[in-house]
Design a protein around this motif. Structure first.
Motif, short mmCIF file in Angstrom:
data_model
loop_
_atom_site.label_atom_id
_atom_site.label_comp_id
_atom_site.label_asym_id
_atom_site.label_seq_id
_atom_site.Cartn_x
_atom_site.Cartn_y
_atom_site.Cartn_z
N ALA A 161 -12.11 -53.18 -3.24
CA ALA A 161 -12.93 -53.78 -2.18
C ALA A 161 -12.18 -53.82 -0.86
O ALA A 161 -12.69 -53.40 0.18
CB ALA A 161 -13.34 -55.20 -2.60
N THR A 162 -10.93 -54.30 -0.90
CA THR A 162 -10.15 -54.41 0.33
C THR A 162 -9.90 -53.03 0.93
O THR A 162 -10.06 -52.82 2.14
CB THR A 162 -8.78 -55.07 0.05
N PHE A 163 -9.53 -52.08 0.06
CA PHE A 163 -9.22 -50.73 0.53
C PHE A 163 -10.43 -50.12 1.24
O PHE A 163 -10.32 -49.64 2.38
CB PHE A 163 -8.82 -49.85 -0.66
N PHE A 164 -11.61 -50.18 0.60
CA PHE A 164 -12.78 -49.54 1.19
C PHE A 164 -13.21 -50.22 2.47
O PHE A 164 -13.65 -49.57 3.41
CB PHE A 164 -13.94 -49.52 0.19
N SER A 165 -13.08 -51.55 2.54
CA SER A 165 -13.53 -52.20 3.76
C SER A 165 -12.59 -51.86 4.91
O SER A 165 -13.03 -51.72 6.05
CB SER A 165 -13.65 -53.71 3.56
N LEU A 166 -11.30 -51.68 4.60
CA LEU A 166 -10.37 -51.29 5.67
C LEU A 166 -10.64 -49.86 6.15
O LEU A 166 -10.71 -49.59 7.34
CB LEU A 166 -8.93 -51.38 5.16
N ILE A 167 -10.82 -48.94 5.19
CA ILE A 167 -11.12 -47.55 5.55
C ILE A 167 -12.43 -47.49 6.33
O ILE A 167 -12.53 -46.84 7.37
CB ILE A 167 -11.24 -46.67 4.28
N GLY A 217 -30.95 -27.48 0.64
CA GLY A 217 -31.46 -26.52 -0.33
C GLY A 217 -31.26 -27.02 -1.74
O GLY A 217 -32.22 -27.29 -2.45
N THR A 218 -30.00 -27.21 -2.13
CA THR A 218 -29.76 -27.67 -3.49
C THR A 218 -29.28 -29.12 -3.46
O THR A 218 -29.04 -29.69 -2.39
CB THR A 218 -28.67 -26.82 -4.17
N VAL A 219 -29.14 -29.69 -4.64
CA VAL A 219 -28.63 -31.06 -4.76
C VAL A 219 -27.21 -31.14 -4.19
O VAL A 219 -26.82 -32.14 -3.59
CB VAL A 219 -28.63 -31.49 -6.24
N TRP A 220 -26.44 -30.06 -4.37
CA TRP A 220 -25.05 -30.06 -3.94
C TRP A 220 -24.91 -30.29 -2.45
O TRP A 220 -23.93 -30.83 -1.99
CB TRP A 220 -24.37 -28.75 -4.33
N HIS A 221 -25.93 -29.84 -1.67
CA HIS A 221 -25.86 -30.01 -0.23
C HIS A 221 -25.90 -31.48 0.18
O HIS A 221 -25.52 -31.83 1.28
CB HIS A 221 -27.02 -29.29 0.44
N TRP A 222 -26.42 -32.32 -0.69
CA TRP A 222 -26.60 -33.73 -0.33
C TRP A 222 -25.34 -34.55 -0.57
O TRP A 222 -25.20 -35.64 -0.03
CB TRP A 222 -27.75 -34.34 -1.14
N ILE A 223 -24.43 -34.03 -1.41
CA ILE A 223 -23.34 -34.90 -1.87
C ILE A 223 -22.40 -35.31 -0.75
O ILE A 223 -22.14 -36.50 -0.56
CB ILE A 223 -22.55 -34.19 -3.00
N LEU A 224 -21.92 -34.34 0.04
CA LEU A 224 -20.97 -34.70 1.10
C LEU A 224 -21.58 -35.63 2.16
O LEU A 224 -20.98 -36.64 2.51
CB LEU A 224 -20.38 -33.45 1.74
N PRO A 225 -22.77 -35.30 2.71
CA PRO A 225 -23.35 -36.22 3.70
C PRO A 225 -23.49 -37.64 3.16
O PRO A 225 -23.13 -38.61 3.84
CB PRO A 225 -24.72 -35.62 4.00
N ILE A 226 -23.98 -37.77 1.93
CA ILE A 226 -24.17 -39.11 1.37
C ILE A 226 -22.82 -39.79 1.18
O ILE A 226 -22.67 -40.97 1.52
CB ILE A 226 -24.93 -39.02 0.03
N ALA A 227 -21.83 -39.04 0.68
CA ALA A 227 -20.52 -39.65 0.45
C ALA A 227 -19.91 -40.16 1.75
O ALA A 227 -19.35 -41.26 1.79
CB ALA A 227 -19.58 -38.63 -0.20
N VAL A 228 -20.05 -39.40 2.83
CA VAL A 228 -19.46 -39.83 4.11
C VAL A 228 -20.22 -41.03 4.67
O VAL A 228 -19.61 -41.99 5.15
CB VAL A 228 -19.45 -38.66 5.12
N LEU A 229 -21.56 -40.98 4.58
CA LEU A 229 -22.36 -42.11 5.07
C LEU A 229 -22.10 -43.37 4.28
O LEU A 229 -22.23 -44.48 4.78
CB LEU A 229 -23.85 -41.77 4.98
N PHE A 230 -21.74 -43.20 3.02
CA PHE A 230 -21.58 -44.29 2.07
C PHE A 230 -20.47 -45.27 2.46
O PHE A 230 -20.61 -46.48 2.34
CB PHE A 230 -21.26 -43.65 0.71
N ILE A 231 -19.35 -44.71 3.01
CA ILE A 231 -18.12 -45.48 3.11
C ILE A 231 -18.22 -46.75 3.94
O ILE A 231 -17.88 -47.83 3.49
CB ILE A 231 -16.99 -44.58 3.65
N ARG A 232 -18.74 -46.62 5.17
CA ARG A 232 -18.71 -47.79 6.05
C ARG A 232 -19.58 -48.95 5.56
O ARG A 232 -19.06 -50.05 5.39
CB ARG A 232 -19.09 -47.41 7.48
N PRO A 233 -20.89 -48.71 5.31
CA PRO A 233 -21.68 -49.85 4.83
C PRO A 233 -21.18 -50.38 3.49
O PRO A 233 -21.23 -51.59 3.27
CB PRO A 233 -23.10 -49.27 4.69
N PHE A 234 -20.64 -49.51 2.65
CA PHE A 234 -20.13 -49.97 1.35
C PHE A 234 -19.01 -50.99 1.53
O PHE A 234 -19.05 -52.07 0.94
CB PHE A 234 -19.63 -48.76 0.55
#
Lengths: 304, 309
Positions: free
Chosen positions: A131-137, A167-184
């Motif tokens: 929790a601490t690590f992700f909130s700092l990042i 196009g494929t599911v794989w295209h969604w992974i990186l955008p979602i992962a990057v968007l995920f970090i801050r609000p998480f």
């Protein structure tokens, strides 16, 4: 409830009007509006023609009335670059962003609640450190930088994921992962804080005293009460997600409203920028009202 | 301070100088200490590095295009490698720190000054004015800050001054709401009422009695906000609607290196790392300040002195 919703909708409408007025006067008073609407290399004649056609020579209040009248009918004019009504272009892109935001926020909410609750239960444990690590990042690292570094590592270096496009599911992974970090990171902190104070309340002690297991105590008894501040933050973060979406969509070539907005700015396609701003604003106000309703559903003591 | 009277005399620490006391508290939190040192280095770079290295940083050398980092046989400014035109990256990062810090400092100072003043007014008066101020803050808050900046920068020319104004506008509500909430609570306290009874003017009460109490909270928020504004400016510059070349900021450097990602990762990596280290330091420092400036929690940092906290 309906009376409250009407009041909220009215307040949102006033905020929206404020935005409309701001945009209108900024666009009319900071120089020649034809420089905003037309390409940079437009000739003097086409500028004059544009003025005549769109009544830019009329008194400013007449122009404002017409502008508001068009907005009410969702008529933003034609996109200069795409020869389609601006609103259609924007709505098409908006569906992509909405999907991206919904998936990300669902993942963020579930992950933050589960990990945050466990972290609150074992303060100083492994989950607490996550929790601490992700909130700092999340609070420190620029999302555009994380995005391009992850492209270098996962797309170019390891070749696991595509660099951009859809196009494929794989295209969604990186955008979602990057968007995920801050609000998480942010929501995780709030879940943790809220849970820590809820877990020390009397009814949790009662539940523990009568011999309930940890899982039902955390996820059935405490969670519902700890959720109220969390929902407020989730709402804020969902709106703020659009900030990240602008950056992430641009980098990953994702055809959402954020990329559309930046592209239109660089191509000086003002009608599309305007339509995008208004559609986003309406979406945010609708979401704020939904959050108020959710408040009342979760906590029966709240009655509007 | 009053309860120290009840303690045995040997427990009363000798009065140290306040500045020394703060330094001692900073030393106790090693992470915050490193953060403070790093911030000082960055400030030093921004103030003195930029004018000193300006020439070196703009000198093109096409034979040294995308020179690899860690080549210690070269001049020290090339230790982090060279950019697409053979300009030394280390020198460019130092020079760019000036613009990056200037925009962030400007935006934080302007929003802090305006937000606090409006917040004090809104908190201390209960007239129509405060209602209008709060509604305006709601409008700004309800919209994503980057989008607001995008539309304003579309209509105004992107320059350092305009960037500061835009970022300041999006951050004003933060200080406004905080200072208003604090004032609403403080104005009911005894010392404010005493001042009022003694006939102090509103101005004197607000600025001499209330502001000093609110200020530590605001400074803590401002430190955190500095990191946020820096990230926002970097994003805008990265997207091409912030600072325009030939001016440079860290965000713009990351954007310029993007085209060479696959062949020369260091072009984008180092300026990004500079952003992260600075914002990380600010976050750590803000965390420390929250404890150090709070009389209730301060003992956590003073604990080495005496252990009856």
């Amino acid at each position: 409830m309906t009376a409250f919703l009407q009041k909220r909708a009215f307040a949102s409408l006033i905020s929206l009007m404020g935005l409309v007025v701001l945009v209108f006067f900024l666009s009319r008073l900071t120089g020649d509006p034809t420089t905003l609407y037309l390409p940079v290399d437009a000739s003097l004649e086409s500028r004059e023609q544009f003025r005549e056609l769109h009544g830019l020579n009329d008194p400013i209040l007449v122009q404002f009335g017409r502008y508001v009248g068009d907005l009410v009918q969702f008529d933003f004019g034609m996109s200069i670059r795409r020869s389609a009504p601006a609103i259609d272009v924007v709505l098409q892109a908006f569906v992509w962003t909405l999907q991206l935001a919904l998936i990300t926020m669902t993942l963020v909410t579930v992950a933050a609640i589960v990990i945050g609750s466990i972290a609150a239960f074992h303060i100083g444990g492994v989950f607490d450190r996550i929790a601490t690590f992700f909130s700092l990042i999340g609070a420190s690292a620029p999302d555009f930088w994380i995005a391009i570094i992850s492209i270098v590592i996962f797309s170019v270096g390891l070749g696991w994921l595509p660099t951009s496009g859809t196009g494929t599911v794989w295209h969604w992974i990186l955008p979602i992962a990057v968007l995920f970090i801050r609000p998480f990171g942010l929501i995780l902190q709030v879940v943790r804080g809220s849970m820590v104070s809820t877990l020390s309340s009397a009814y949790v002690k009662t539940a523990r005293a009568k011999g309930l297991r940890n899982k039902p105590i955390i996820f059935v008894h405490a969670l519902r009460n700890a959720m109220l501040p969390v929902i407020t933050v989730i709402g804020d973060q969902a709106a703020a997600l659009l900030n990240g979406a602008v950056v992430v969509e641009t980098i990953f070539g994702f055809p959402g409203v954020g990329k559309l907005m930046i592209d239109s700015i660089l191509q000086r396609d003002f009608t599309v920028v305007l339509a995008a701003i208004m559609v986003t604003a309406v979406a945010i106000f609708v979401m704020n009202i939904l959050i108020d309703i959710l408040y009342a559903v979760l906590d029966p003591r709240i009655r509007y | 301070m009053t309860d120290t009277k009840t303690l045995p005399p040997q427990n009363i620490p000798a009065q140290t100088h306040p500045a020394k006391q703060i330094l001692m508290m900073l030393w106790r939190d090693k992470l915050a200490f490193c953060a403070a040192i790093f911030i000082l280095i960055v400030i030093f770079c921004a103030l003195f590095g930029a004018p000193l290295l300006e020439d070196v940083a703009t000198k093109q050398n096409l034979r040294g295009r995308n020179a690899a980092p860690f080549d210690f046989s070269k001049d020290w400014v090339f230790w982090l490698g060279g950019d697409a035109l053979g300009r030394p990256l280390l020198a460019r990062i130092v020079v760019a720190s000036q613009n990056t810090l200037m925009v962030a400092t400007g935006a934080v100072v302007v929003s802090l000054a305006i937000g606090t003043t409006l917040g004090l007014i809104a908190g201390y008066t209960t007239r129509m004015g405060s209602q209008i101020i709060m509604r305006l803050a709601d409008v700004i808050m309800s919209f994503p800050s980057l989008l607001l900046a995008v539309i304003v920068l579309y209509m105004l020319v992107p320059s350092v001054g305009n960037l500061i104004i835009v970022l300041a506008i999006t951050r004003i509500p933060v200080y406004l709401r905080t200072s208003r909430a604090e004032v609403l609570e403080i104005r009911e306290r005894m010392f404010v009422q005493a001042a009022r009874v003694m006939g102090a003017s509103t101005n004197r009460i607000v600025f001499k009695h209330i502001l000093p109490v609110v200020f530590p909270t605001l400074v803590t928020i401002a430190t955190l906000d500095f990191a946020f504004v820096m990230l926002a400016e970097s994003s805008l510059s990265f997207l091409g609607i912030g600072i325009q070349p030939p001016e440079i900021t860290w965000g713009l450097m990351v954007a310029q290196g993007k085209a060479y990602l696959t062949t020369a990762w260091w072009l984008s990596f180092w300026p990004g790392l500079a952003i992260i280290l600075t914002t990380l330091s600010l976050n750590l420092l803000s965390n420390w300040m929250r404890v150090a400036l709070d009389p209730v929690q301060r003992w956590r940092l003073e604990i080495g002195k005496k252990s009856n906290g």
